[in-house]
Write a protein that holds these residues in place. Structure first.
Motif, PDB file in Angstrom:
ATOM      1  N   PHE A  63    -104.938  29.071   5.563  1.00  0.00           N
ATOM      2  CA  PHE A  63    -103.870  29.276   4.590  1.00  0.00           C
ATOM      3  C   PHE A  63    -102.587  28.844   5.288  1.00  0.00           C
ATOM      4  CE2 PHE A  63    -107.109  32.265   3.295  1.00  0.00           C
ATOM      5  CZ  PHE A  63    -107.025  32.326   1.912  1.00  0.00           C
ATOM      6  N   SER A  64    -101.893  27.859   4.730  1.00  0.00           N
ATOM      7  CA  SER A  64    -100.691  27.330   5.372  1.00  0.00           C
ATOM      8  C   SER A  64     -99.455  27.594   4.529  1.00  0.00           C
ATOM      9  CB  SER A  64    -100.844  25.831   5.625  1.00  0.00           C
ATOM     10  OG  SER A  64    -101.064  25.145   4.413  1.00  0.00           O
ATOM     11  N   ARG A  65     -98.336  27.554   5.199  1.00  0.00           N
ATOM     12  CA  ARG A  65     -97.042  27.774   4.568  1.00  0.00           C
ATOM     13  C   ARG A  65     -96.791  26.726   3.478  1.00  0.00           C
ATOM     14  NH1 ARG A  65     -94.058  30.516   7.501  1.00  0.00           N
ATOM     15  NH2 ARG A  65     -94.934  29.657   9.419  1.00  0.00           N
ATOM     16  N   MET A  66     -96.229  27.182   2.365  1.00  0.00           N
ATOM     17  CA  MET A  66     -95.836  26.280   1.270  1.00  0.00           C
ATOM     18  C   MET A  66     -94.385  26.567   0.901  1.00  0.00           C
ATOM     19  SD  MET A  66     -99.021  26.139  -1.429  1.00  0.00           S
ATOM     20  CE  MET A  66     -98.239  24.881  -2.439  1.00  0.00           C
ATOM     21  N   GLU A  67     -93.751  25.563   0.365  1.00  0.00           N
ATOM     22  CA  GLU A  67     -92.410  25.715  -0.195  1.00  0.00           C
ATOM     23  C   GLU A  67     -92.601  25.902  -1.699  1.00  0.00           C
ATOM     24  OE1 GLU A  67     -88.847  22.663  -1.008  1.00  0.00           O
ATOM     25  OE2 GLU A  67     -89.481  22.781   1.100  1.00  0.00           O
ATOM     26  N   VAL A  68     -92.249  27.087  -2.195  1.00  0.00           N
ATOM     27  CA  VAL A  68     -92.486  27.411  -3.598  1.00  0.00           C
ATOM     28  C   VAL A  68     -91.190  27.918  -4.224  1.00  0.00           C
ATOM     29  CG1 VAL A  68     -93.849  28.814  -5.217  1.00  0.00           C
ATOM     30  CG2 VAL A  68     -94.880  28.035  -3.065  1.00  0.00           C
ATOM     31  N   GLU A  69     -90.918  27.409  -5.393  1.00  0.00           N
ATOM     32  CA  GLU A  69     -89.743  27.837  -6.172  1.00  0.00           C
ATOM     33  C   GLU A  69     -90.232  28.180  -7.566  1.00  0.00           C
ATOM     34  OE1 GLU A  69     -87.479  27.042  -9.475  1.00  0.00           O
ATOM     35  OE2 GLU A  69     -88.159  25.185  -8.556  1.00  0.00           O
ATOM     36  N   ALA A  70     -89.750  29.315  -8.090  1.00  0.00           N
ATOM     37  CA  ALA A  70     -90.136  29.773  -9.426  1.00  0.00           C
ATOM     38  C   ALA A  70     -88.881  30.184 -10.175  1.00  0.00           C
ATOM     39  CB  ALA A  70     -91.104  30.943  -9.333  1.00  0.00           C
ATOM     40  N   GLY A  72     -86.058  28.877 -10.241  1.00  0.00           N
ATOM     41  CA  GLY A  72     -84.878  28.767  -9.393  1.00  0.00           C
ATOM     42  C   GLY A  72     -84.854  29.686  -8.190  1.00  0.00           C
ATOM     43  N   GLU A  73     -85.867  30.537  -8.024  1.00  0.00           N
ATOM     44  CA  GLU A  73     -85.917  31.480  -6.901  1.00  0.00           C
ATOM     45  C   GLU A  73     -87.048  31.089  -5.942  1.00  0.00           C
ATOM     46  OE1 GLU A  73     -83.768  34.059  -6.472  1.00  0.00           O
ATOM     47  OE2 GLU A  73     -82.730  33.451  -8.303  1.00  0.00           O
ATOM     48  N   ALA A  74     -86.781  31.211  -4.652  1.00  0.00           N
ATOM     49  CA  ALA A  74     -87.806  30.926  -3.653  1.00  0.00           C
ATOM     50  C   ALA A  74     -88.849  32.041  -3.642  1.00  0.00           C
ATOM     51  CB  ALA A  74     -87.176  30.802  -2.278  1.00  0.00           C
ATOM     52  N   LEU A  75     -90.103  31.642  -3.522  1.00  0.00           N
ATOM     53  CA  LEU A  75     -91.208  32.582  -3.334  1.00  0.00           C
ATOM     54  C   LEU A  75     -91.865  32.281  -1.995  1.00  0.00           C
ATOM     55  CD1 LEU A  75     -93.107  32.630  -6.763  1.00  0.00           C
ATOM     56  CD2 LEU A  75     -91.453  34.288  -5.905  1.00  0.00           C
ATOM     57  N   LYS A  76     -92.417  33.308  -1.366  1.00  0.00           N
ATOM     58  CA  LYS A  76     -93.198  33.105  -0.148  1.00  0.00           C
ATOM     59  C   LYS A  76     -94.602  32.669  -0.579  1.00  0.00           C
ATOM     60  CE  LYS A  76     -92.784  35.977   3.257  1.00  0.00           C
ATOM     61  NZ  LYS A  76     -92.765  37.243   4.044  1.00  0.00           N
ATOM     62  N   GLY A  77     -94.929  31.415  -0.264  1.00  0.00           N
ATOM     63  CA  GLY A  77     -96.190  30.863  -0.728  1.00  0.00           C
ATOM     64  C   GLY A  77     -97.099  30.379   0.384  1.00  0.00           C
ATOM     65  N   ALA A  78     -98.384  30.295   0.060  1.00  0.00           N
ATOM     66  CA  ALA A  78     -99.406  29.815   0.989  1.00  0.00           C
ATOM     67  C   ALA A  78    -100.391  28.934   0.228  1.00  0.00           C
ATOM     68  CB  ALA A  78    -100.146  30.982   1.627  1.00  0.00           C
TER      69      ALA A  78
END
Length: 172
Positions: A63-70, A72-78
């Protein structure tokens, strides 16, 4: 069988697992073994687990780090990729055990959402769904691109964006 975090001495065995696991697929080996090493070298591995039986590595999940936006807000994603199990042990629960433990560890890290590009008949058993991924733009959009909301306090967004770690390529 034990599930444990990967150790530096495991990388050659993990390479062999992924080469064997993906060589038998319709697409053949697509660089999964190299991807594991690159994600780790880049510092983007969040959870990397091996399954071991009788001293042998028989499976691996990353499971690797992802750049996620929902909305307009950043989410901690994998992102979940790759998952590999020695071909002779397919359908024996090894992959499922790796994924379930990985999901538990993501929750411990307060990861809010996880994505996977995979078989739509396999990953829903873990809670992944194409409907959850649908609002997110991604080069992988479609029925094989699925997401799992790990933080039940996060509503499904109207729109968003999901980008894999740089090791997955410039468009991911």
């Amino acid at each position: 069988m034990i599930i444990r975090p990967i150790e530096p001495a495991d990388f050659d065995a993990v390479d062999a697992v992924h080469r064997a696991a993906f060589a038998s697929t319709a697409f053949g080996h697509q660089g999964e073994a190299d991807l594991v090493r690159t994600v780790h070298a880049d510092g983007d591995a969040l959870v990397s687990l091996v399954a071991e039986a009788d001293g042998q590595i028989i499976g691996h999940a990353l499971f690797s780090r992802m750049e996620v936006e929902a909305d307009g807000e950043a989410l901690k994603g994998a992102g979940l990729a790759p998952v590999g199990v020695l071909p002779e042990l397919h359908s024996g629960g090894v992959g499922s055990a790796l994924i379930w433990r990985g999901i538990e560890m993501l929750q411990e890290l307060d990861i809010q959402i996880s994505f996977v590009l995979g078989h739509p008949d396999y990953y829903p058993r873990f809670g992944y769904s194409a409907a959850t991924a649908r609002p997110f733009t991604s080069p992988f959009a479609g029925p094989h691109f699925m997401a799992l909301l790990l933080d039940k306090g996060v509503p499904l967004p109207e729109s968003g964006r999901a980008r894999y770690a740089p090791a997955f390529g410039p468009e991911r």
